[in-house]
Design a protein around this motif. Structure first.
Motif, short mmCIF file in Angstrom:
data_model
loop_
_atom_site.label_atom_id
_atom_site.label_comp_id
_atom_site.label_asym_id
_atom_site.label_seq_id
_atom_site.Cartn_x
_atom_site.Cartn_y
_atom_site.Cartn_z
N HIS A 167 0.63 -1.22 0.12
CA HIS A 167 0.12 0.21 0.09
C HIS A 167 0.97 1.09 -0.07
O HIS A 167 0.46 2.23 -0.30
CB HIS A 167 -0.89 0.10 1.28
CG HIS A 167 -0.35 0.34 2.60
ND1 HIS A 167 0.35 -0.83 3.16
CD2 HIS A 167 0.12 1.20 3.23
CE1 HIS A 167 0.82 -0.60 4.38
NE2 HIS A 167 0.74 0.83 4.30
N LYS A 168 2.10 1.15 0.33
CA LYS A 168 2.92 2.17 0.24
C LYS A 168 3.76 2.33 -1.00
O LYS A 168 4.39 3.33 -1.59
CB LYS A 168 4.10 2.03 1.39
CG LYS A 168 3.18 2.55 2.68
CD LYS A 168 4.38 2.30 4.08
CE LYS A 168 3.76 2.54 5.20
NZ LYS A 168 4.65 2.55 6.56
N ASP A 169 4.18 1.20 -1.55
CA ASP A 169 5.04 1.01 -2.66
C ASP A 169 4.65 -0.20 -3.50
O ASP A 169 4.69 -1.12 -3.16
CB ASP A 169 6.70 0.85 -2.35
CG ASP A 169 7.73 1.05 -3.46
OD1 ASP A 169 7.46 0.75 -4.29
OD2 ASP A 169 8.63 1.71 -3.24
N PRO A 170 4.35 0.24 -4.78
CA PRO A 170 4.00 -1.04 -5.98
C PRO A 170 5.06 -1.95 -6.04
O PRO A 170 4.88 -3.11 -6.51
CB PRO A 170 3.56 -0.39 -7.03
CG PRO A 170 4.25 1.18 -7.13
CD PRO A 170 4.47 1.40 -5.60
N ARG A 171 6.24 -1.54 -5.75
CA ARG A 171 7.56 -2.28 -5.98
C ARG A 171 8.01 -3.29 -4.64
O ARG A 171 9.08 -3.75 -4.39
CB ARG A 171 8.79 -1.81 -6.49
CG ARG A 171 8.55 -1.31 -7.80
CD ARG A 171 9.67 -0.53 -8.33
NE ARG A 171 9.60 0.85 -7.65
CZ ARG A 171 10.91 1.47 -7.63
NH1 ARG A 171 11.92 0.95 -8.28
NH2 ARG A 171 10.75 2.81 -7.06
N ALA A 172 6.90 -3.23 -3.64
CA ALA A 172 7.08 -3.82 -2.45
C ALA A 172 7.22 -5.42 -2.66
O ALA A 172 6.65 -5.83 -3.52
CB ALA A 172 6.12 -3.55 -1.47
N PRO A 173 7.90 -5.99 -1.67
CA PRO A 173 8.78 -5.49 -0.52
C PRO A 173 10.18 -5.25 -0.66
O PRO A 173 10.86 -4.53 -0.20
CB PRO A 173 8.60 -6.74 0.65
CG PRO A 173 8.86 -7.85 -0.34
CD PRO A 173 7.93 -7.44 -1.40
N GLN A 174 10.60 -5.65 -2.23
CA GLN A 174 11.95 -5.57 -2.62
C GLN A 174 12.57 -4.03 -2.61
O GLN A 174 13.55 -3.76 -2.33
CB GLN A 174 12.35 -6.26 -3.84
CG GLN A 174 12.17 -7.49 -3.78
CD GLN A 174 10.85 -8.31 -4.14
OE1 GLN A 174 10.03 -7.53 -3.93
NE2 GLN A 174 11.07 -9.61 -4.54
N ASN A 175 11.79 -2.99 -2.96
CA ASN A 175 12.06 -1.88 -3.05
C ASN A 175 12.00 -1.19 -1.55
O ASN A 175 10.85 -0.72 -0.91
CB ASN A 175 11.26 -1.02 -3.97
CG ASN A 175 11.94 0.50 -4.43
OD1 ASN A 175 13.10 0.41 -4.90
ND2 ASN A 175 11.23 1.47 -3.98
N LEU A 176 12.89 -1.11 -0.77
CA LEU A 176 13.22 -0.99 0.41
C LEU A 176 12.78 0.52 0.88
O LEU A 176 12.68 1.28 0.04
CB LEU A 176 14.56 -1.12 1.10
CG LEU A 176 15.32 -2.47 0.65
CD1 LEU A 176 16.64 -2.44 1.27
CD2 LEU A 176 14.52 -3.69 1.23
N ILE A 177 12.21 0.58 2.09
CA ILE A 177 11.64 1.89 2.25
C ILE A 177 12.69 3.05 2.38
O ILE A 177 12.36 4.06 1.93
CB ILE A 177 11.18 1.84 3.93
CG1 ILE A 177 10.02 0.66 3.96
CG2 ILE A 177 10.66 3.32 4.64
CD1 ILE A 177 9.27 0.55 5.49
N PRO A 178 13.90 2.72 2.86
CA PRO A 178 14.77 3.94 2.73
C PRO A 178 15.15 4.15 1.31
O PRO A 178 15.29 5.30 0.87
CB PRO A 178 16.17 3.34 3.17
CG PRO A 178 15.57 2.20 4.54
CD PRO A 178 14.37 1.68 3.47
#
Length: 350
Positions: free
Chosen positions: A303-314
């Motif tokens: 819900h925060k990033d369409p490339r989750a989880p590999q596109n890390l939050i930082p």
């Protein structure tokens, strides 16, 4: 036939999963038994983790012609390299480091170009300065490739400067570094001896083969595979020429929903290996042991990033900061057009 979803958005350059067999040989490095290994948590000794990434941008393609009528290609572009400095134990706020745009005038041909300085009408919007960098060949995409190469070189230098030294001894109890760098993409030639871990978000190359890849579907969040060793030569993912030894292992960041392919949520990590080593250095072993716990903390959510989880939050935060540092592409394009129109008008008037 079962149909599964590749979770990454269709407007990304590649899918999350496009496995092609690795062209070289892969060897056991940690153990002969092929089984899932649990994470051991992040030791207190590790005080800093820096996530390093870069972002290139092509801003205008150019065509050059000299007095003899010889044509060559060039381009205006920019890139940013930066880092997110965080504490893996959550004792302080994360901070951005080194996020600043560098602009490039990439050109082919024999004649050397001078730096291009674009002065704005509004003094508050700053001057754009493009430093000249030649490239070989006459391909239209040569300028883009040059900008990408400059970005990768700067990214590599930043990672090496920030990371702690990494002893390559087999049994050194103090080998675990206090500062660890996570670098987006494979590690690169010239980073050996530093605590730099490359994290590969997309699984484009199969290093395991049909008899081993099934373990990736069985990993639970935080678990990893045993460490493997391979030789990277002129072919393979991230290849840059030359011959180099590397360690690699896989970590699962989250459970894959039933409608996604079973490797969704799996990330590949790699580090440099001593030439023809028959052992895994203690520092590499310790980093692999903590990698599952660390990456599960940094993994993003759908819900925060369409490339989750590999596109890390930082990484996502860094991408936004780098985009702001380069400025509005529409505004930059207008300034380039205005600059060229002004220079061309002067030449015609003369």
């Amino acid at each position: 036939m079962r149909i599964r979803l590749d979770p990454w958005p269709v407007d990304t350059f590649d899918g999350q999963l496009t496995l092609s067999p690795f062209a070289g040989l892969v060897f056991n490095a940690e153990m002969d038994r092929w089984a899932a290994l649990p994470t051991r948590g992040v030791p207190e000794r590790v005080r800093r983790v820096l996530v390093v990434d870069g972002k290139p941008r092509m801003e205008a393609r150019l065509l050059l012609d000299d007095e003899a009528g010889t044509l060559s290609v060039a381009g205006f572009g920019a890139f940013v390299v930066g880092a997110v400095d965080l504490c893996p134990h959550g004792t302080r706020r994360a901070e951005l480091q080194g996020v600043a745009a560098r602009r490039v005038l990439a050109y082919s041909g024999d004649a050397r170009l001078e730096a291009a300085r674009l002065s704005p009408r509004n003094p508050h919007s700053g001057r754009l300065e493009y430093d000249p960098h030649p490239f070989s060949g006459a391909q239209v995409e040569g300028a883009r490739s040059k900008i990408q190469r400059l970005m990768l070189d700067a990214e590599q230098q930043m990672s090496a400067d920030l990371a702690s030294p990494l002893p390559l001894d087999e049994t050194d109890p103090d080998a675990l570094p206090d500062t660890l760098v996570l670098q987006d993409g494979p590690v690169r030639i010239g980073e050996a001896g530093r605590a730099v871990v490359g994290y590969v978000k997309t699984l484009h190359t199969d290093y395991l083969g049909a008899d081993r890849i099934g373990l990736l579907t069985e990993l639970k969040p935080g678990e990893r595979t045993p460490i493997l060793r391979f030789t990277l030569g002129d072919r393979g993912e991230g290849g840059e020429g030359g011959r180099e030894q590397r360690f690699t292992w896989y970590v699962r960041l989250c459970e894959a929903p039933f409608y996604q392919h079973p490797l969704a949520g799996v990330m590949r990590l790699e580090m440099h290996a001593p030439e023809d080593s028959e052992f895994v250095p203690r520092g590499v072993q310790d980093i692999a042991d903590l990698s599952g716990a660390l990456l599960c903390r940094l993994a993003s959510q759908p819900h925060k990033d369409p490339r989750a989880p590999q596109n890390l939050i930082p990484t996502a935060a860094l991408e936004q900061a780098m985009g702001r540092a380069m400025g509005s592409p529409e505004l930059v394009t207008r300034r380039i057009r205005a600059h060229l129109a002004q220079e061309y008008g002067r030449a015609v008037g003369a």
